[in-house]
Scaffold this motif. Structure first.
Motif, PDB file in Angstrom:
ATOM      1  N   GLU A   1       0.837  -1.206   0.000  1.00 18.83           N
ATOM      2  CA  GLU A   1       0.000   0.000   0.000  1.00 18.83           C
ATOM      3  C   GLU A   1       0.871   1.255   0.000  1.00 18.83           C
ATOM      4  N   ALA A   2       1.965   1.229   0.747  1.00 17.58           N
ATOM      5  CA  ALA A   2       2.869   2.382   0.764  1.00 17.58           C
ATOM      6  C   ALA A   2       3.505   2.605  -0.604  1.00 17.58           C
ATOM      7  N   VAL A   3       3.895   1.524  -1.261  1.00 20.62           N
ATOM      8  CA  VAL A   3       4.464   1.642  -2.599  1.00 20.62           C
ATOM      9  C   VAL A   3       3.440   2.240  -3.556  1.00 20.62           C
ATOM     10  N   ALA A   4       2.202   1.775  -3.469  1.00 17.96           N
ATOM     11  CA  ALA A   4       1.144   2.321  -4.327  1.00 17.96           C
ATOM     12  C   ALA A   4       0.938   3.808  -4.054  1.00 17.96           C
ATOM     13  N   THR A   5       0.970   4.194  -2.782  1.00 20.89           N
ATOM     14  CA  THR A   5       0.822   5.604  -2.418  1.00 20.89           C
ATOM     15  C   THR A   5       1.964   6.439  -2.996  1.00 20.89           C
ATOM     16  N   ALA A   6       3.189   5.909  -2.890  1.00 17.91           N
ATOM     17  CA  ALA A   6       4.335   6.635  -3.420  1.00 17.91           C
ATOM     18  C   ALA A   6       4.245   6.802  -4.934  1.00 17.91           C
ATOM     19  N   ARG A   7       3.831   5.756  -5.611  1.00 18.43           N
ATOM     20  CA  ARG A   7       3.690   5.861  -7.071  1.00 18.43           C
ATOM     21  C   ARG A   7       2.652   6.907  -7.450  1.00 18.43           C
ATOM     22  N   GLU A   8       1.548   6.948  -6.699  1.00 21.04           N
ATOM     23  CA  GLU A   8       0.526   7.958  -6.954  1.00 21.04           C
ATOM     24  C   GLU A   8       1.077   9.364  -6.721  1.00 21.04           C
ATOM     25  N   ALA A   9       2.062   9.479  -5.808  1.00 22.43           N
ATOM     26  CA  ALA A   9       2.669  10.777  -5.507  1.00 22.43           C
ATOM     27  C   ALA A   9       3.790  11.128  -6.477  1.00 22.43           C
ATOM     28  N   GLY A  10       4.017  10.293  -7.481  1.00 28.62           N
ATOM     29  CA  GLY A  10       5.018  10.609  -8.490  1.00 28.62           C
ATOM     30  C   GLY A  10       6.371   9.978  -8.270  1.00 28.62           C
ATOM     31  N   PHE A  11       6.480   9.067  -7.319  1.00 27.20           N
ATOM     32  CA  PHE A  11       7.748   8.393  -7.066  1.00 27.20           C
ATOM     33  C   PHE A  11       8.032   7.352  -8.151  1.00 27.20           C
ATOM     34  N   SER A  12       9.303   7.175  -8.433  1.00 25.01           N
ATOM     35  CA  SER A  12       9.763   6.015  -9.201  1.00 25.01           C
ATOM     36  C   SER A  12      10.075   4.939  -8.178  1.00 25.01           C
ATOM     37  N   ALA A  13       9.299   3.864  -8.189  1.00 24.77           N
ATOM     38  CA  ALA A  13       9.380   2.880  -7.109  1.00 24.77           C
ATOM     39  C   ALA A  13       9.906   1.543  -7.603  1.00 24.77           C
ATOM     40  N   GLY A  14      10.820   0.982  -6.832  1.00 27.58           N
ATOM     41  CA  GLY A  14      11.314  -0.368  -7.071  1.00 27.58           C
ATOM     42  C   GLY A  14      10.967  -1.237  -5.881  1.00 27.58           C
ATOM     43  N   LEU A  15      10.330  -2.359  -6.134  1.00 34.12           N
ATOM     44  CA  LEU A  15       9.855  -3.233  -5.058  1.00 34.12           C
ATOM     45  C   LEU A  15      10.415  -4.628  -5.254  1.00 34.12           C
ATOM     46  N   GLY A  16      11.028  -5.170  -4.227  1.00 32.58           N
ATOM     47  CA  GLY A  16      11.561  -6.520  -4.292  1.00 32.58           C
ATOM     48  C   GLY A  16      11.292  -7.277  -3.015  1.00 32.58           C
ATOM     49  N   LYS A  17      11.554  -8.569  -3.071  1.00 34.29           N
ATOM     50  CA  LYS A  17      11.360  -9.420  -1.897  1.00 34.29           C
ATOM     51  C   LYS A  17      12.530 -10.378  -1.802  1.00 34.29           C
ATOM     52  N   ALA A  18      13.202 -10.387  -0.652  1.00 32.35           N
ATOM     53  CA  ALA A  18      14.299 -11.334  -0.444  1.00 32.35           C
ATOM     54  C   ALA A  18      13.728 -12.722  -0.215  1.00 32.35           C
ATOM     55  N   ASP A  19      14.477 -13.718  -0.629  1.00 29.89           N
ATOM     56  CA  ASP A  19      13.992 -15.097  -0.591  1.00 29.89           C
ATOM     57  C   ASP A  19      14.897 -15.941   0.297  1.00 29.89           C
ATOM     58  N   GLU A  20      14.265 -16.734   1.147  1.00 29.50           N
ATOM     59  CA  GLU A  20      15.021 -17.556   2.101  1.00 29.50           C
ATOM     60  C   GLU A  20      15.994 -18.491   1.405  1.00 29.50           C
ATOM     61  N   LEU A  21      15.602 -19.081   0.287  1.00 27.85           N
ATOM     62  CA  LEU A  21      16.461 -20.054  -0.379  1.00 27.85           C
ATOM     63  C   LEU A  21      17.460 -19.421  -1.337  1.00 27.85           C
ATOM     64  N   HIS A  22      17.385 -18.093  -1.509  1.00 27.86           N
ATOM     65  CA  HIS A  22      18.344 -17.414  -2.365  1.00 27.86           C
ATOM     66  C   HIS A  22      19.150 -16.375  -1.582  1.00 27.86           C
ATOM     67  N   HIS A  23      19.149 -16.509  -0.264  1.00 23.30           N
ATOM     68  CA  HIS A  23      19.736 -15.451   0.547  1.00 23.30           C
ATOM     69  C   HIS A  23      21.257 -15.421   0.509  1.00 23.30           C
ATOM     70  N   ILE A  24      21.883 -16.313  -0.234  1.00 20.43           N
ATOM     71  CA  ILE A  24      23.343 -16.233  -0.349  1.00 20.43           C
ATOM     72  C   ILE A  24      23.785 -15.869  -1.759  1.00 20.43           C
ATOM     73  N   VAL A  25      22.857 -15.704  -2.691  1.00 22.18           N
ATOM     74  CA  VAL A  25      23.222 -15.365  -4.073  1.00 22.18           C
ATOM     75  C   VAL A  25      23.546 -13.883  -4.141  1.00 22.18           C
ATOM     76  N   PRO A  26      24.789 -13.488  -4.456  1.00 23.04           N
ATOM     77  CA  PRO A  26      25.196 -12.077  -4.397  1.00 23.04           C
ATOM     78  C   PRO A  26      24.309 -11.151  -5.213  1.00 23.04           C
ATOM     79  N   LEU A  27      23.796 -10.142  -4.549  1.00 19.86           N
ATOM     80  CA  LEU A  27      23.016  -9.041  -5.124  1.00 19.86           C
ATOM     81  C   LEU A  27      21.622  -9.461  -5.587  1.00 19.86           C
ATOM     82  N   SER A  28      21.188 -10.678  -5.271  1.00 24.13           N
ATOM     83  CA  SER A  28      19.876 -11.119  -5.738  1.00 24.13           C
ATOM     84  C   SER A  28      18.752 -10.280  -5.135  1.00 24.13           C
TER      85      SER A  28
END
Length: 915
Positions: free
Chosen positions: A55-82
């Motif tokens: 919801e915060a990301v949606a609010t920011a986009r409505e306010a004109g933000f360029s938004a990047g949204l990601g989710k870290a993954d338990e099984l990929h938590h050692i892959v550099p920069l993933s």
């Protein structure tokens, strides 16, 4: 949050009105002020963090933000920069293109460089629109992304960039480390999410069931404990149970089981395979592990998506929530889980994935003696060592645990583990690992390899004598391969560089170099040249040192900083500047902290105290970032001397305290001598000349090589202290030292001029002091020239040659003042005033601490460039400095001007121009 069979798109916001308003206020603040901020949403799994973040990301986009949204993954938590990749590459208007990110990733072996390039890319976007970077489940972020997240918010604090993270409640972890790293550099807000109220949970029930909530439902919801996800899953399970006539006990796993009962066995197996692969997984990968052609599983996929368990984003399948995946995962028998993880690792490797992508599965399935797992861990460690040495060390430690003590492979794996631990700065752990392996009675050939691997460890621990002993013992035992013997010989020569017999050390180094070249071993070649360079420096032979370090940087460009500093020792600052420019032009140049050390020494030698101070501050920060404190003691010693030259005694003492603290962690002879010398300088400043002289005596006892490395341009200060303390013998020793150094470096004006100055002070010989000033006219070091002129001026006054004294002292005053050495200028002015050579108006004006006039010349240049719209990188290119140094200047500018954003800075600079 989307529920099964009912519209729950906003159900996670029930009872979160206050928290959402807080986030909206922060979003508006970043947009309004143009400055950065950081927020952390914390709470237990399922409490609604993700929904609030969306919801915060949606609010920011409505306010004109360029938004990047990601989710870290338990099984990929050692892959550099993933994890960061998920933030900057996804969405309709990604912050970075795939090609740009891939180009950055090719340089991921240089962490600091990579972070700076990421900062530049985000900074450019933030120059046109405010930016939001949101990462869900930061506790699973990979080590390189965590490293970047600890640097980037503070680095981009002057741009409208909002960082929004979610993390699980519990002991302090990565999320708290990121917040702590931001420190006081930018606003940081933590938004805790507690259990929902009974009223809000009741609203959730109404959202799901679409009907009045009866007593039976209320009792069921009590078991959710105010957790909205658990409540929704229980309600979904209840609805399924109502349709089938079954009752559903409270509890998530039971609730999920109730929903899974309606699935065909084929669909359940598919879900279990997916749970092993991770929260996000590919359809083809799941089909392969399932042992079925993907075309035959389309109906199965449709079934689990309809059940609300998986989402299909077109690229991958995603469990709707981590807790759903975990609930499915825990119902898989442990032996089956291990087997599936091993199959998953095989699948990833077979389809061209990097070894690191399969490591999480290997770690969940490997057993002692599993050589296949060990081989994969070793390959993965090799891949990630340059970028995340700590992760490589962890992987190799685990690999070593998997190899039984009786297998010869243990020594090969142990050698690699030692090298990874050393690169990660875990030297004590590396040494104990090596000693355990050596205690296992390895074959002769392995003994040599292990001792050679421990060479860097022992050098980092400042155990030069132990390094010499071990190298000699291993060489005497024999049985090592020729290249290993060459490395051991080179390590022995390096250790001998700290001995009293530098002639013997030089011979050992030459022999080691010859052997390295003969067999063509690069590592032995590098070690030999480095050892010979150190030996030459410790012998005061600067031209020889330059030749060695020039040859070394030709073999390994990482040693360019040593070559630059070697040129400085020869007064060749033009060559030093040329090499610094070359390093600046070399995208991704390594050892950024050491390059900053060389740049700081360049500025210091040329009398640019403000720039030198900024470089030392930046260098120390970068060393802290990578946790490799190489030059921190010396940097603090020099910063203390700079503070005294400026007349800031309080800062000088703070730097001494910091130097002592860092000395405790790295008490080698060089660091010890440097701190003792600083203690002498400050004791003299306090009027305790007896203590000052005693400290200088301690410096002289630290080892003969310190005479050339430490007092190269500071010996005049030591001679004055010795004479003030009536220790004529010490003064003679110091003057003889300066003369010997000049004899070793006859073509270096600073060396010959300082030698004449020291002898002139010792003998109170006016002619020698005049000769010193003449010789130093060819020196590029203005502060050295100023000190010699000050000594000569005082001697001329004592001799009654007032007119000449005034001319020389005026020259000294001007040089001190131009460099910002206000205390040095004030001392000269005190000598000038009785002679009528200076008025009160000639006093060098101290800079104020706030406002435009508080800025140094370099800070003003940076401020103007940033106000014109330059990024840190483009400003650095114009000023021919590191972007990290620009960042340090900019931090100081914002503090002195009391501004918080580039927009405010631009407005202030514009107003100053209009005035």
């Amino acid at each position: 949050m989307a529920g099964s069979g009912g519209s729950l798109s906003r159900s996670g916001l029930r009872g979160r009105e206050a928290e959402l308003e807080e986030l909206r206020t922060l979003i508006a603040s970043v947009a309004r002020t143009g400055s950065g901020a950081l927020t952390l949403i914390r709470g237990e799994p399922g409490i609604g963090k993700t929904t609030l973040l969306l919801e915060a990301v949606a609010t920011a986009r409505e306010a004109g933000f360029s938004a990047g949204l990601g989710k870290a993954d338990e099984l990929h938590h050692i892959v550099p920069l993933s994890s960061l990749a998920a933030c900057v590459l996804h969405g309709d208007d990604p912050l970075l293109s795939g090609d740009t990110f891939a180009d950055l990733a090719r340089h991921h072996d240089r962490r600091i460089w990579l972070v700076e390039r990421l900062a530049e890319a985000i900074e450019v976007r933030a120059g046109s629109v405010p930016v939001l970077i949101a990462l869900d489940d930061v506790q699973w972020a990979d080590p390189l992304s965590l490293f970047a997240l600890k640097q980037l918010p503070a680095r981009l604090r002057t741009s409208p960039v909002l960082w929004m993270l979610t993390g699980r409640q519990g002991p302090p972890g990565p999320a708290e480390e990121i917040v702590a790293a931001a420190g006081g550099e930018l606003p940081a807000v933590t938004v805790p999410l507690g259990p929902l109220s009974g009223a809000a949970i009741g609203q959730l029930a109404g959202d799901t069931l679409g009907a009045a909530v009866d007593e039976r439902v209320r009792e069921l919801l009590d078991g959710a404990g105010g957790n909205p996800f658990l409540a929704v899953e229980m309600l979904a399970g209840l609805r399924t149970a109502d349709a089938s006539g079954e009752s559903v006990p409270p509890g998530l796993v039971v609730g999920v089981r109730g929903r899974l009962r309606s699935l065909r066995p084929e669909a359940l197996r598919f879900l279990q395979v997916g749970a092993v692969l991770g929260r996000r997984f590919g359809f083809e990968d799941a089909a392969a592990l399932h042992g079925r052609p993907s075309a035959t599983l389309i109906g199965t996929l449709e079934e689990v998506v309809r059940a609300g368990l998986l989402d299909d984003d077109g690229d991958q399948l995603v469990f709707r929530h981590d807790l759903l995946r975990q609930a499915v995962y825990v119902d898989i028998p442990p032996s089956a889980r291990k087997s599936l993880h091993r199959q998953a690792a095989h699948r990833l490797v077979a389809t061209g994935h990097q070894p690191i992508d399969a490591v999480s599965h290997i770690l969940r399935s490997a057993q002692p003696g599993d050589e296949e797992a060990v081989a994969l861990l070793r390959r993965a460690a090799d891949d990630v060592l340059p970028v995340t040495p700590g992760l490589a060390a962890d992987l190799m430690t685990r690999a070593l645990e998997l190899v039984p003590a009786t297998r010869p492979l243990r020594f090969d794996v142990g050698e690699q583990a030692i090298m990874c631990l050393t690169r990660a700065g875990r030297n004590r752990e590396a040494l104990s690992t090596g000693d355990r392996l050596l205690a296992g009675r390895p074959p002769l050939e392995a003994i040599g390899r292990l001792q050679a691997a421990l060479g860097g460890t022992l050098w980092n621990l400042d155990l030069a004598e132990e390094l010499r002993r071990r190298a000699e013992t291993a060489l005497a035992v024999g049985g090592a391969a020729p290249e290993v013997e060459a490395r051991l010989a080179a390590l022995r020569a390096l250790a001998l560089s700290r001995s009293h017999d530098l002639g013997g050390a030089r011979e050992a180094g030459e022999n080691a170099l010859g052997a390295a070249i003969a067999i063509g071993d690069r590592e032995a070649h590098v070690l030999s040249l480095f050892g010979l360079g150190e030996i030459a420096l410790n012998a005061g032979e600067n031209a020889v040192a330059l030749a060695r370090f020039t040859a070394l940087s030709a073999v390994d460009s990482a040693f360019l900083p040593e070559e630059i500093v070697a040129y400085q020792h020869l007064d060749d600052y033009e060559s030093g500047e040329r090499l610094l420019q070359r390093a600046a032009d070399d995208a991704g140049s390594s050892r950024e902290a050491m390059l900053l050390w060389a740049q700081a020494q360049q500025h210091l030698g040329l009398g640019r105290l403000d720039d030198a101070e900024a470089d030392f501050v930046t260098m120390e920060r970068l060393e802290d970032d990578v946790q490799v404190p190489v030059q921190q003691v010396n940097a603090r010693v020099i910063r203390s001397r700079i503070a005294l030259l400026r007349g800031d005694r309080d800062a000088a003492r703070l730097h001494l305290a910091a130097a002592r603290e860092r000395l405790a962690a790295k008490p080698n002879p060089g660091n010890t001598a440097a701190v003792r010398f600083l203690e002498a300088i400050l004791a003299e400043d306090d009027g305790d000349i007896g203590l000052a002289v005693d400290k200088i005596r301690q410096v002289q006892r630290e080892g003969p090589f310190m005479r050339w490395r430490l007092l190269r341009t500071w010996v005049d200060s030591a001679v004055r202290m010795a004479l003030r303390g009536a220790d004529h013998g010490l003064a003679e020793d110091l003057a003889a030292q300066a003369e010997a150094h000049a004899e070793r470096n006859p073509a270096v004006p600073t060396a010959t001029g300082v030698a004449a100055q020291a002898l002139g002070l010792l003998k109170n010989d006016l002619a020698l002091l005049e000769r010193s000033v003449e010789l130093l006219e060819a020196s590029p070091r203005p502060l050295v020239r100023a000190a010699a002129c000050a000594d000569l001026g005082k001697a001329l006054l004592a001799a009654g040659r007032k007119q000449q004294a005034v001319a020389v002292l005026t020259q000294a005053h001007a040089a001190f003042a131009a460099s910002g050495a206000h205390a040095g200028a004030a001392r000269v002015r005190r000598d000038l005033e009785p002679a009528g050579g200076a008025s009160r108006r000639a006093a060098s004006r101290q800079r104020p601490v706030q406002g435009w006039e508080a800025l140094t010349a370099s800070e003003k240049k940076v401020a103007r460039l940033i106000a014109e719209g330059h990024t840190n990188r483009s400003a650095a290119d114009l000023l021919v400095v590191s972007p990290h140094t620009v960042n340090t200047h900019l931090t100081s500018v914002f503090r002195k001007l009391s501004v918080n954003s580039r927009v405010q800075l631009a407005n202030m600079v514009t107003a100053l121009r209009d005035d």
